[in-house]
Enzyme design. Structure first.
Site, PDB file in Angstrom:
ATOM      1  CE1 TYR A   2      -3.341  -2.840   0.795  1.00  0.00           C
ATOM      2  CE2 TYR A   2      -4.590  -0.802   0.935  1.00  0.00           C
ATOM      3  CZ  TYR A   2      -4.552  -2.168   0.797  1.00  0.00           C
ATOM      4  OH  TYR A   2      -5.718  -2.870   0.661  1.00  0.00           O
TER       5      TYR A   2
ATOM      6  CE  LYS B  18       2.513 -17.970  -2.010  1.00  0.00           C
ATOM      7  NZ  LYS B  18       1.723 -19.214  -2.023  1.00  0.00           N
TER       8      LYS B  18
ATOM      9  CG  ASP C 115      -1.328 -20.474  -0.697  1.00  0.00           C
ATOM     10  OD1 ASP C 115      -0.818 -20.366   0.438  1.00  0.00           O
ATOM     11  OD2 ASP C 115      -0.797 -21.128  -1.616  1.00  0.00           O
TER      12      ASP C 115
ATOM     13  CG  ASP D 253      -7.775  -5.059   1.452  1.00  0.00           C
ATOM     14  OD1 ASP D 253      -8.757  -4.594   2.067  1.00  0.00           O
ATOM     15  OD2 ASP D 253      -7.682  -5.061   0.206  1.00  0.00           O
TER      16      ASP D 253
ATOM     17  CG  ASP E  14     -13.341  -7.410   2.130  1.00  0.00           C
ATOM     18  OD1 ASP E  14     -13.195  -6.629   3.103  1.00  0.00           O
ATOM     19  OD2 ASP E  14     -13.788  -7.058   1.025  1.00  0.00           O
TER      20      ASP E  14
END
Ligand code: IPM
Ligand code: MG
Length: 379
Positions: A146, A195, A227, A251, A255
């Site tokens: 970001y 990751k 993942d 983020d 959600d």
């Protein structure tokens, strides 16, 4: 006590839901003897309309001088609003990134709770969620992709876009500490998500989180690849207590986490930093399609105000009172349209706020009654 709150209503349903949260805060003030004063500030599309930019430096300075920030939502309809014809750094959402960075709010806490009363709304099979689930996503908020360097260039006639994902060890350490501190107040489990099989930033993340974990021997730490985490959230959400992760992964996962609860209109969020000032906002967006129709669910914003009472003002009992009032209203069968189901009573935004206020009186006076009773019994 006196508290000064920056009230940023924002766009879409923002003004309606912030109005209800203020109503609830004022009720708490009246019942518990606090004064909340509000400084109304513009951010997002409404600030673009007024000043040509989504958050002015003056507004940011004003917010810094407050004890905390209550935010509704920013943004409009991407396909329709002229705000989205502006350069990316002039659009409504850029205001949100600027205030997070400007107030150094690097720790974003997003609870994902399956409310008993609303378990029917959960899209997962009942056998996966039996007994409910209650975890938080602790998302790093001021670093990573970001805020890394980005540019679009043309090389040999080919257009190329570059975004940079950077973390230094200090940024990781401070958010990891938040994750462990929050876990200590909960079920003492941290799942650090990265990751690390691909990214250097994730390998550093994992290393630093493990170092921090040494200071929290009571907390059980696990690592999970992002993942796999996306999969585990729908396979077995009950396994999580605190999910600790970097900005972009947080983020996306937050959600997903809100979706599995089935009631995004109920989910609060808090963004915190080193001091007591925080920014509190619902996890959902500005829903421009239903703005001004008394349809929006104000509960996520009201629960965000409860988080403000707890995390910024240290008013634990008052925060409990708000949360209990919300639970009671749901128990009594009242629902806004987004969480409506058969046999329940549908109410609008304003009435939902009123009902929660009424129940704050009840919760508080029940407590007083109980205390008086106990005193009388003792004497
Ligand atoms: C969120 C939102 C923001 C983010 C957008 C609006 C910039 O999706 O708060 O999760 O990506 O952080
Ligand atoms: Mg998001």
């Amino acid at each position: 006590m006196n508290f000064k709150i920056a009230a940023i209503a924002g766009d879409g349903i923002g003004p309606e839901i912030v109005r209800e949260a203020r109503k609830v805060l004022d009720k708490i003030g009246k019942e518990y003897g606090h004064t909340f004063t509000y400084e109304e500030l513009l951010m997002g599309g409404c600030s673009i309309d007024a000043y040509g930019e989504p958050l002015t430096d003056e507004t940011l300075e004003k917010a810094k001088k407050c004890d905390s920030v209550l935010l509704g939502a920013v943004g409009g309809n991407v396909g329709q609003s002229s705000w989205y014809q502006l350069e990316p750094d002039k659009r409504p959402e850029a205001g949100l990134l600027k205030i997070r960075k400007g107030l150094e709010l690097y720790a974003n806490i997003r609870p994902a709770v399956l409310f008993d009363e609303l378990s029917g709304a959960c899209p997962l099979k009942p056998e996966l969620t039996e007994g409910g689930f209650d975890f938080v996503v602790m998302r790093e908020l001021t670093g990573g992709l970001y805020f890394g360097e980005r540019k679009t260039v043309e090389e040999n006639g080919v257009v190329k876009a570059i975004d940079t994902l950077t973390y230094d060890e200090n940024e990781i350490r401070r958010i990891a500490k938040w994750g462990f501190d929050v876990a200590m107040k909960r079920n003492k489990k941290v799942c650090s998500v990265d990751k690390a099989n691909v990214l250097d930033s994730s390998r550093l993340w994992r290393k630093v989180v493990r170092e921090v974990a040494k200071d929290y021997p009571e907390v059980e730490l696990s690592d999970m690849l992002v993942d796999n985490c996306a999969m585990q959230l729908v396979r077995d959400p009950k396994q999580f207590d605190v999910i600790l992760t970097e900005n972009m992964f947080g983020d996306i996962l937050s959600d997903e986490a809100s979706m599995v609860t089935g009631s995004i209109g109920m989910l609060a969020s808090a963004s915190l930093g080193a001091g007591s000032l925080g920014l509190y906002e619902p996890s959902h967006g500005s829903a421009p399609d239903i703005a001004g129709q008394d349809k929006a669910n104000p509960i996520a914003t009201i629960l965000s105000a409860a988080m403000m009472l707890r995390y910024s003002f240290d008013l634990e009992e008052e925060a409990d009172a708000v949360e209990n009032a919300v639970k009671q209203v749901l128990k009594d069968g009242y629902r806004t349209v987004d969480i409506m189901s058969e046999g329940k009573t549908q109410v609008g935004t304003v009435q939902m706020g009123d009902l929660i206020c009424e129940n704050i009186v009840t919760v508080h006076s029940n407590k007083q009654k109980k205390a008086t009773q106990e005193r009388e019994e003792k004497s």
